[in-house]
Design a protein around this motif. Structure first.
Motif, PDB file in Angstrom:
ATOM      1  N   ASP A  36       0.835  -1.197   0.000  1.00 14.81           N
ATOM      2  CA  ASP A  36       0.000   0.000   0.000  1.00 14.81           C
ATOM      3  C   ASP A  36       0.869   1.245   0.000  1.00 14.81           C
ATOM      4  O   ASP A  36       2.094   1.170   0.124  1.00 14.81           O
ATOM      5  CB  ASP A  36      -1.006   0.013   1.166  1.00 14.81           C
ATOM      6  N   SER A  37       0.225   2.383  -0.142  1.00 19.62           N
ATOM      7  CA  SER A  37       0.944   3.644  -0.320  1.00 19.62           C
ATOM      8  C   SER A  37       1.766   4.031   0.903  1.00 19.62           C
ATOM      9  O   SER A  37       2.900   4.496   0.774  1.00 19.62           O
ATOM     10  CB  SER A  37      -0.045   4.761  -0.664  1.00 19.62           C
ATOM     11  N   THR A  38       1.211   3.834   2.081  1.00 14.05           N
ATOM     12  CA  THR A  38       1.936   4.231   3.279  1.00 14.05           C
ATOM     13  C   THR A  38       3.153   3.348   3.505  1.00 14.05           C
ATOM     14  O   THR A  38       4.218   3.836   3.896  1.00 14.05           O
ATOM     15  CB  THR A  38       1.003   4.189   4.500  1.00 14.05           C
ATOM     16  N   GLN A  39       3.020   2.064   3.252  1.00 14.81           N
ATOM     17  CA  GLN A  39       4.170   1.172   3.394  1.00 14.81           C
ATOM     18  C   GLN A  39       5.287   1.565   2.433  1.00 14.81           C
ATOM     19  O   GLN A  39       6.467   1.499   2.768  1.00 14.81           O
ATOM     20  CB  GLN A  39       3.749  -0.279   3.167  1.00 14.81           C
ATOM     21  N   LEU A  40       4.909   1.993   1.233  1.00 18.96           N
ATOM     22  CA  LEU A  40       5.923   2.434   0.275  1.00 18.96           C
ATOM     23  C   LEU A  40       6.678   3.646   0.800  1.00 18.96           C
ATOM     24  O   LEU A  40       7.918   3.661   0.824  1.00 18.96           O
ATOM     25  CB  LEU A  40       5.267   2.759  -1.068  1.00 18.96           C
ATOM     26  N   VAL A  41       5.953   4.670   1.226  1.00 17.41           N
ATOM     27  CA  VAL A  41       6.621   5.894   1.675  1.00 17.41           C
ATOM     28  C   VAL A  41       7.426   5.634   2.942  1.00 17.41           C
ATOM     29  O   VAL A  41       8.544   6.147   3.105  1.00 17.41           O
ATOM     30  CB  VAL A  41       5.589   7.022   1.886  1.00 17.41           C
ATOM     31  N   ILE A  65      -2.748   0.484  -6.642  1.00 15.83           N
ATOM     32  CA  ILE A  65      -2.209   0.685  -5.304  1.00 15.83           C
ATOM     33  C   ILE A  65      -3.179   1.549  -4.512  1.00 15.83           C
ATOM     34  O   ILE A  65      -3.905   2.368  -5.066  1.00 15.83           O
ATOM     35  CB  ILE A  65      -0.815   1.356  -5.369  1.00 15.83           C
ATOM     36  N   GLY A  66      -3.248   1.366  -3.240  1.00 18.47           N
ATOM     37  CA  GLY A  66      -4.168   2.151  -2.426  1.00 18.47           C
ATOM     38  C   GLY A  66      -3.600   2.357  -1.032  1.00 18.47           C
ATOM     39  O   GLY A  66      -2.540   1.826  -0.713  1.00 18.47           O
ATOM     40  N   PRO A  67      -4.286   3.069  -0.177  1.00 14.79           N
ATOM     41  CA  PRO A  67      -5.522   3.800  -0.431  1.00 14.79           C
ATOM     42  C   PRO A  67      -5.306   5.090  -1.227  1.00 14.79           C
ATOM     43  O   PRO A  67      -6.223   5.610  -1.819  1.00 14.79           O
ATOM     44  CB  PRO A  67      -6.053   4.121   0.970  1.00 14.79           C
ATOM     45  N   VAL A  68      -4.090   5.635  -1.236  1.00 10.39           N
ATOM     46  CA  VAL A  68      -3.847   6.872  -1.974  1.00 10.39           C
ATOM     47  C   VAL A  68      -3.820   6.569  -3.466  1.00 10.39           C
ATOM     48  O   VAL A  68      -3.171   5.616  -3.901  1.00 10.39           O
ATOM     49  CB  VAL A  68      -2.506   7.502  -1.544  1.00 10.39           C
ATOM     50  N   GLY A 403       4.474  10.039   5.241  1.00 11.73           N
ATOM     51  CA  GLY A 403       4.290  10.909   4.098  1.00 11.73           C
ATOM     52  C   GLY A 403       3.139  10.530   3.220  1.00 11.73           C
ATOM     53  O   GLY A 403       2.763  11.276   2.347  1.00 11.73           O
ATOM     54  N   GLY A 404       2.577   9.337   3.394  1.00 13.71           N
ATOM     55  CA  GLY A 404       1.419   8.970   2.590  1.00 13.71           C
ATOM     56  C   GLY A 404       0.205   9.730   3.036  1.00 13.71           C
ATOM     57  O   GLY A 404       0.219  10.396   4.042  1.00 13.71           O
ATOM     58  N   ASP A 405      -0.885   9.590   2.352  1.00 14.86           N
ATOM     59  CA  ASP A 405      -2.085  10.351   2.662  1.00 14.86           C
ATOM     60  C   ASP A 405      -3.306   9.461   2.738  1.00 14.86           C
ATOM     61  O   ASP A 405      -4.415   9.894   2.504  1.00 14.86           O
ATOM     62  CB  ASP A 405      -2.320  11.407   1.576  1.00 14.86           C
ATOM     63  N   ARG A 406      -3.123   8.200   3.085  1.00 18.95           N
ATOM     64  CA  ARG A 406      -4.233   7.289   2.932  1.00 18.95           C
ATOM     65  C   ARG A 406      -5.375   7.590   3.859  1.00 18.95           C
ATOM     66  O   ARG A 406      -6.528   7.504   3.467  1.00 18.95           O
ATOM     67  CB  ARG A 406      -3.756   5.850   3.144  1.00 18.95           C
TER      68      ARG A 406
END
Length: 419
Positions: A36-41, A65-68, A403-406
């Motif tokens: 997911d997006s937060t794990q990536l950032v 990819i989600g939630p962002v 840094g993600g925005d999910r």
């Protein structure tokens, strides 16, 4: 030298197909995919904290990819990690999406279903670009795990627990230590930082809401320079205008502030909106203020659980500050820690409102006596959270790189009736 490739794919079938192809590419070194997006950032931030050379040369972002949303995630990665090349994998390879992806910072686009030749060509080109950027930056360059300064949000478990006083004093402490500091009133309907600091203002956070590219000059026009040296970005005088600050606008504003100031302190109030959710999710440190009474502690537990359900922030990544603490109260910090599942700041703020009342009533909270036990505790808290300049080797605590925005997006969807 092998090319390190980090896949970011939320769908299990897509993960298998993408990783299989990546593993067949010459000189490729795929790393464990993120889902997911937060794990990536978070993964990129952790690697960047060690060295820019630890970052993968290529990140492959799947459209699902989600939630962002993928394009917003690509924009975030491009801003925060400029030495990483991003490839978007999508079923829509038309010129419109291609242009949007490039505008967001992608270095390439690969169409679904995946073709080995196309993927290999694009990965090679992006890897060469990434190596060139790193050579230009220089090895060991100062690429930070975030864009600029530290973001701290201060929320209340319910109204009246002292979140605004806490936010103001944290900002004043950071500014007094020599850090460039901005205090933001993100309590959009009922924020009152201006009254606490005796400020008459025309500009507010709403003036930045519709601006997609917030330049330093535009930002400077919107903030108010207080006598203390702390910059203020205030809530609108007309509370109904707070709705103009969407979660997307809040993210842009926080990014702009982070790039300009060493310390960004955001008062989020006690009512969660899309904008405050975005700020909490993006924060390096999220502070939740409570008082040691049943109603407030229940409110803290409810807030923490809501943040977790909406994937804004996990309980263990939140720091609770106990305000109006006395030794005789039945509810002590260790109990609050067990009830909420959060970290609890070692610094508790004593119950001594009489010290505050004169400064609050006069709108001169910045002139609170330095001998005040409340002020001393809050400035000690600023040190505990790493907001004041510390001696070499001192550890910064109380937060995490985000840094993600999910969460803010999930909140917006649920607020609008989805999910």
């Amino acid at each position: 030298m092998p090319t390190r490739i980090l896949p970011a794919v939320g769908d299990a079938d897509a993960v298998r197909s993408l990783t299989t192809l990546l593993s067949q590419l010459p000189d490729a070194e795929p790393v464990a995919p993120v889902v997911d997006s937060t794990q990536l950032v978070d993964t990129l931030a952790r690697l960047a904290a060690e060295s820019v050379d630890e970052l993968p040369e290529v990140v492959v972002v799947h459209e699902r990819i989600g939630p962002v949303p993928a394009l917003e995630l690509i924009r975030e990665v491009a801003l925060r990690f400029p030495a990483v090349g991003v490839i978007l994998v999508t079923s829509d390879a038309g010129p419109g999406l291609f242009s949007a992806a490039m505008d967001s910072g992608a270095r390439g686009l690969v169409a679904l279903p995946l073709s080995y030749e196309e993927l290999a060509h694009r990965v090679q080109a992006v890897a060469q670009w990434s190596v060139g950027v790193r050579r230009h930056l220089g090895r060991g360059s100062d690429v930070l795990p975030g864009v600029g300064g530290t973001v701290v949000t201060v929320s209340g478990s319910k109204g009246g627990v002292g979140a605004t006083v806490t936010a103001i004093q944290l900002a004043l402490a950071a500014g007094a230590s020599g850090r460039s500091t901005v205090l933001v009133d993100m309590d959009l309907q009922s924020g009152d930082i201006a009254s606490y600091l005796d400020v008459q203002f025309r500009r507010s956070v709403v003036d930045l809401a519709a601006i997609t590219d917030i330049s330093p000059r535009v930002l400077a026009d919107a903030v108010f320079r207080h006598d203390t040296g702390v910059a203020l970005l205030l809530a609108p005088g007309e509370g109904e205008r707070g709705e103009e600050v969407t979660d997307r606008a809040a993210r842009q504003i926080v990014r702009a502030l982070r790039s300009r100031y060493e310390t960004v302190v955001i008062d989020c109030g006690a009512q969660m909106s899309g904008a405050s959710a975005a700020a909490v999710e993006m924060a390096d440190t999220a502070v939740l203020v409570t008082t040691p009474d049943v109603v407030a502690v229940r409110g803290a537990k409810r807030m923490v659980r809501m943040w977790d359900r909406l994937q804004i922030r996990k309980a263990e990544e939140t720091t609770v500050v106990v305000n109006r603490h006395t030794r005789g109260t039945e509810i002590q910090p260790p109990l609050i820690r067990r009830i909420t599942g959060t970290a609890v700041a070692a610094t508790a703020v004593p119950a001594n409102y009489k010290e505050l009342q004169g400064a609050v009533d006069a709108g001169r909270l910045h002139e609170l006596d330095s001998k005040s036990a409340v002020k001393q505790a809050l400035w000690a808290l600023a040190g505990e959270l790493g907001l004041v300049k510390a001696p070499e080797g001192a550890q910064k605590g109380g937060g995490r790189a985000r840094g993600g925005d999910r969460g803010s997006l999930v909140f917006r969807r649920r607020r609008d009736g989805g999910g």
